[in-house]
Structures are given as structure tokens and as C-alpha cells.
Enzyme design. Sequence first.
Site, short mmCIF file in Angstrom:
data_model
loop_
_atom_site.label_atom_id
_atom_site.label_comp_id
_atom_site.label_asym_id
_atom_site.label_seq_id
_atom_site.Cartn_x
_atom_site.Cartn_y
_atom_site.Cartn_z
N TYR A 162 0.78 -1.23 0.05
CA TYR A 162 -0.04 -0.01 -0.06
C TYR A 162 0.92 1.15 -0.07
O TYR A 162 1.87 1.26 0.69
CB TYR A 162 -0.96 0.12 1.20
CG TYR A 162 -1.57 1.41 1.54
CD1 TYR A 162 -2.81 1.63 0.62
CD2 TYR A 162 -0.98 2.33 2.16
CE1 TYR A 162 -3.48 2.96 0.62
CE2 TYR A 162 -2.09 3.51 2.42
CZ TYR A 162 -2.88 3.73 1.49
OH TYR A 162 -3.51 5.12 1.64
N HIS A 192 -3.72 16.43 -3.52
CA HIS A 192 -4.19 16.70 -1.99
C HIS A 192 -3.85 18.22 -1.70
O HIS A 192 -4.04 18.61 -0.43
CB HIS A 192 -3.26 15.67 -1.18
CG HIS A 192 -3.62 14.33 -1.02
ND1 HIS A 192 -4.10 13.64 -2.03
CD2 HIS A 192 -4.08 13.36 -0.08
CE1 HIS A 192 -4.56 12.35 -2.13
NE2 HIS A 192 -4.53 12.18 -0.58
N ASN A 305 1.51 12.16 5.35
CA ASN A 305 0.75 11.50 6.43
C ASN A 305 1.36 11.99 7.90
O ASN A 305 2.77 11.84 7.84
CB ASN A 305 1.21 10.25 6.24
CG ASN A 305 -0.19 9.19 5.65
OD1 ASN A 305 -0.10 8.23 5.61
ND2 ASN A 305 -1.22 9.92 5.45
N TYR A 393 -15.56 35.57 45.03
CA TYR A 393 -14.96 34.33 44.65
C TYR A 393 -13.76 34.47 43.53
O TYR A 393 -13.14 34.08 43.39
CB TYR A 393 -16.02 33.51 43.82
CG TYR A 393 -16.97 32.64 44.76
CD1 TYR A 393 -16.91 32.84 46.18
CD2 TYR A 393 -17.91 31.78 44.56
CE1 TYR A 393 -17.71 32.25 47.07
CE2 TYR A 393 -18.80 31.18 45.15
CZ TYR A 393 -18.53 31.42 46.65
OH TYR A 393 -19.60 30.68 47.28
N ARG A 396 -10.82 35.51 46.13
CA ARG A 396 -10.70 34.39 46.99
C ARG A 396 -10.46 33.13 46.40
O ARG A 396 -9.47 32.28 46.83
CB ARG A 396 -12.04 34.16 47.96
CG ARG A 396 -11.71 33.38 49.25
CD ARG A 396 -13.02 33.28 49.95
NE ARG A 396 -14.00 33.94 49.92
CZ ARG A 396 -15.25 33.45 50.15
NH1 ARG A 396 -15.19 32.13 50.66
NH2 ARG A 396 -16.31 33.99 49.67
N PHE A 442 -1.47 8.12 12.12
CA PHE A 442 -1.96 9.42 11.70
C PHE A 442 -3.19 10.04 12.20
O PHE A 442 -3.38 11.01 11.93
CB PHE A 442 -2.04 9.27 10.09
CG PHE A 442 -2.88 8.12 9.64
CD1 PHE A 442 -4.34 8.01 10.02
CD2 PHE A 442 -2.37 7.13 8.92
CE1 PHE A 442 -4.98 7.03 9.52
CE2 PHE A 442 -3.16 6.11 8.38
CZ PHE A 442 -4.61 6.22 8.57
N GLU A 527 -11.98 6.62 5.28
CA GLU A 527 -11.65 7.33 6.34
C GLU A 527 -12.89 7.75 6.93
O GLU A 527 -13.49 8.98 7.02
CB GLU A 527 -10.70 8.55 6.12
CG GLU A 527 -9.57 7.85 5.15
CD GLU A 527 -8.92 8.89 4.45
OE1 GLU A 527 -9.57 10.13 4.51
OE2 GLU A 527 -7.91 8.76 3.72
#
Length: 651
Positions: A162, A192, A305, A393, A396, A442, A527
Site C-alpha cells: 500500500y 491533496h 501523512n 470568589y 478568594r 496518523f 476514512e
Amino acid sequence: MARYTVHVRDEWLMVPSRDGAASVDWLGREALRRYAKNKPGCGRLSEEAAFSVRRCQGLALLDPHDALADVLENNEFVEVVLEDDAVSPDFDQWMPEHRYPWAAERGTGRCIYLDGNHLTIEELVRLGKGLYKIKLSAEAEDKIKQSRLLLENIVKENKVVYGITTGFGKFARTVIPHNKLKELQENLVRSHSAGVGKPLSPQRCRMLLALRINVLAKGYSGISLETLNQMIQAFNASCLSFVPEKGTVGASGDLAPLAHLALGLMGEGKMWSPKSGWADAKYVLQAHGLKPVSLKPKEGLSLINGTQMITSLGAEAVERAEAIARQADIIAALTLEVLKGSTRAFDSDIHELRPHPGQMEVAFRFRSLLGSDHHPSEIAESHRFCHRVQDAYTLRCCPQVHGVVNDTIAFVKNIIETEINSATDNPMVFAERGETISGGNFHGEYPAKALDYLAIAVHELAAISERRIERLCNPSLSELPAFLVNEGGLNSGFMIAHCSAAALVSENKVLCHPSSVDSLSTSAATEDHVSMGGWAARKALRVIEHVEQVLGIELLAACQGIEFLRPLRTTTPLEKVYDLVRSKVRPWIKDRFMAPDIDAVHQLLMEQKVWEVANPYIEKYRQANLPEERPVSPTAFTMPSGSSNKRSRKE
């Protein structure tokens, strides 16, 4: 005929010269003439416009009267800079904070050796600022060579693996012919590179590139040593790709941003460098004497990646969060002084009964800064015998609220530093086992969840700060003039500064909605669960910036409050903080343009100047290890000395 590639503003121009005796001044004016001709919308350029000419290689300033043949080689790159151009128009559009072109940071020549295992957040941030160059450790080089050798053997033996000899994602079963493997990797990067939005700033892009180099240096990605060295050369020359900030879902790594990062290294798309500004990547690389990367099998996949976009932005977020959290304690202590609050709530015995590390440290910082025999305070002494029993508050409970922020930052820092030195590629190359294995390192869920948590925690510093600003501005709560100004009505003082703080806190409430609870299936359901970590990192940074600004407004307001308590003085460390602010911002006598004051104090906080002036006193107090002082006050009940602590009970 000689030719020169000349950069003018946002364009590269080719200028031929038939006359070897032509001068540098002629080249500059000819380049400006051609620029004006080809860019009619740029505005008229005067023939008498003043400019300077530099070589791009080495930044040497050229004498306008010298002959071109004497000072330049044929096909050399030069830069023409108009004296009226303080900022490049292209820079102004994208990154107005960077002056053009030679005012960017320059490294000192010091190096950080990367091996993929020991990089810290602090070092990564310094690399981003251009303070160091990068070299590989010898051990890293050996690992890189071994993993690359395994990949080359896979290609030679025509094995189906792959991402090496197959397509990607849905196309994982499509085998690619051997003669198409280079094209496969190049197409991967090009396709990409689909991000959108403004580019990362040079500092953030530098961090991204440095972190990608560090991860590849682990030796589990199969990148060649030649390609990695080309990446290092680009980093050391500050040749930085155009990387849009949006487009990653943080699952198969930060695919789109890292693809844009790789695209520039291939000599395609846009790049930036201190010498050239924005220009075509191939010209920027050539101007620095660098060659575009030529991708070998799997190298495109190795470059894109990983979780480095999320993690590099996360590293900056952690660094800034640590800085503002420390300084928030100092600012809150100053506000408590101005509001004449009590120090009793910071008694160490209280906090040892709930021993969270952050809470105990914040209480200690308050004790080290506020009134005591070690650091006397005339302001504190002036109200010791008042009849206020306890504070609100927001005063404090600072140790409890600020404390958990500190503990959260420590938790997130551990996750981000682990991620910085983690292999997040796919498939992983195990040279010692002689195999590649597909996995899911990844996936960005770890840094995404951590950064969502960081945003939620750090926001609380602004939420409680805004309430303290309200107390400073409200005369019924502060015993100070309304909105901290004389002649109220004629002057509005801090009225709208408080509104700005409220607006930022409100924005943060929306930004603190966690992005990592969302997931959208992508890549044809391959994915099918994603982290949305890129947005988690970007909004964490925005939340932190808002927190810095809100605390800056509180610091301004607290210092203004001190003006109404004079001639009384606070403690030495808090007076030093006051002096620091007054070195940048004068007291508010009557209304004036306030935004520059807020910007000036915000800059002090970003540069950690408030921490720098107060921290020596905090550490001196820590090292002195003095007995804790508990001044007598009617606001707390104390048994008379020698009395029994037993009480009788009537039935």
C-alpha cells in the site's frame, strides 16, 4: 545577451541586457518600468523613485553605478526595493505583521540536532522563530538509510504494498506500473493540495516544516536521506511553502496542509523567504541555490501523512498558555491589592487540605507577591482592620480556578510533546523486521482532544478576569471612581474596555465547544472517523489570544486603580509590574484613544515581560523558605493564645 531575474514587490521579471556596461541603476529602473507596464493597476511609479538593489544570494547591497558585468553573473536573481514600500503589498494582504523583505528573523547559526525522539515544545517554538538551524543526528541518518533500503528492495521485487506500488485510500487495491511510481507520488501531492484560507505565518510554517523533518528523522517513513536533506536545506534558508490554514480533518494526518508544504518543496505553488517575499516556489528555491525535491516511491505519502499541523499549532498553544497562566496570577494579585482584598484565603494550610499541584502553586505565588514582612504593602496595611469578612470568589478562589488551568496545561503539554516525537506515517517501515505495516498512527484524536481541553481550561482565566474588571470599574464594588476615571460623564474611562473584555469572553464560550466531538466520513467511507483536530488547534490559539487580551485589559485597569490609592504603595514585586506597564502606557487622566494601550500591554504579556519582572521575587521568596506570616485581622476568628480548642456542648 545577459539576463537577470528581478523581483519587484510581488512579481518576478526577466530583464535582458545587451550592453555589458549597463549599470545596476539601469537594471533597477528597467525592472520598475517593466513592472509598471505589466501591472497597470499598481499605481504610477515615478521615474525619480528611490530604490535599492540587492543580490538575492547573500543579500549583498549593490552600488547603483557599478556595471552589471562586474557585479552580477548571467541569470542571477536580484531584488529591487522601493524606499516608499515599508511593507510588501502581497505581505500586507496575508501577513501584515511581517516587514518586507529583510526585517524577518535571522538565525544565529546555532543548530538543533533532530533524531525524532528528543525535540521539546520550547525547541520547536524557537525553531519556528528562526533562532536555530537544523541538522540530523548520525543515528537518525543510519535509520533513514536502512528503512529506505527496504523500500527500494520492495520496488525492485515488484511487491504489492500500500502506498508504494498501489494507489491510496479507495484505490489501495489498484497496482501502479513501475514506470509510473514517481508520477503516482507527485499526483498524490498535487491532488491533496486542496486547502483553503490564508496561509500559515512564516513562524508557524517554519514550525510545521521543522516538526515534519523531526518525525521523518525517526526512520520509520521510508523517506530517502537525499530528500530529507533537501527539506532541511529549505528550512535553514527559510524557504517556506504556502500552506492554507483550513482543509484538514485530522484523520489520515493533516493531508491538505502537509501536501501544500510538500508542493512548495517540489518547486510548485507559492513559497516565501525573507529574501523574496511571496513568489513562485521554483524561483524562491533557485534564488537560494536550492533544487526542487524529486519524489521517489512512497515519498509523497511520507511527506503528507501525519498530525504535524495539529501538533505544531498545539505546541504554540501550550507555550502561550503556560505564559499567560503564570502572568494571570500576577495580574490577579495586583487586582486584589487595588480592591483591598484579604490574603487569608491563600494560607498554605487551606491548600494542603486539597493538594492539587496547580492550586498549591498559585496560592504560593499570591503569598510571595502580596503583603508580608518580606514584602510590606502600605495598601494592605491601610485596610487591615476593616470589617470585611471575606472576598468575592473572583479574588478568594483564584488558587482553585487558576490552579486547574495550570494542571490542565501540564496534562496537555505531555500529550503534545509525546506527539512531537511520534511516528505518524502510514504504512510504517520496520527495517529491522523487513516489513511495512499499515496502521492508524496518523489519526489526530490525541492532540485534538487535548487541545479542546486546553481551550476550555485556559478560557476560564478570561472568564474570571472579566469579573475582576467589572469589580474594578464598578464603584459600588471597588470604592474607586466609576470606570476608573475622574470627571465621570465627561470621561468614560474603562467603560468600553470592559465591554471589549466581555465580548472576547463571550466569543470564547462559543469557541470552547469541542471540535473533536464531531466526525464526518471521508474518502468514500475509507476514512470513516476523523478527529477535526486542525480546527481544535486553530481555535485553541484564538481562545488563548482572547485570554491574553482580556488579562491585558485587567492589568491596565489594575494599574489605573493604583493611581487612586497613591501615595500608598503596594509590594515591591507588584510595584515593579506597575512600573513596567507605565513604561509603555501613561496613566489615564482623561479620555484618549485606548486601543494602542491595550495592544501595548498585550505585547508585554506575549513577550512574558510581566513574568520576567515578578518571577525573581517569587523565586527569592521560595528559596528563602521563610515561616509563613499570618497577620492578625478581625476578618478571621483566632483563638486566644493558650486557650483550649475544645468547646463545651450544651444538651
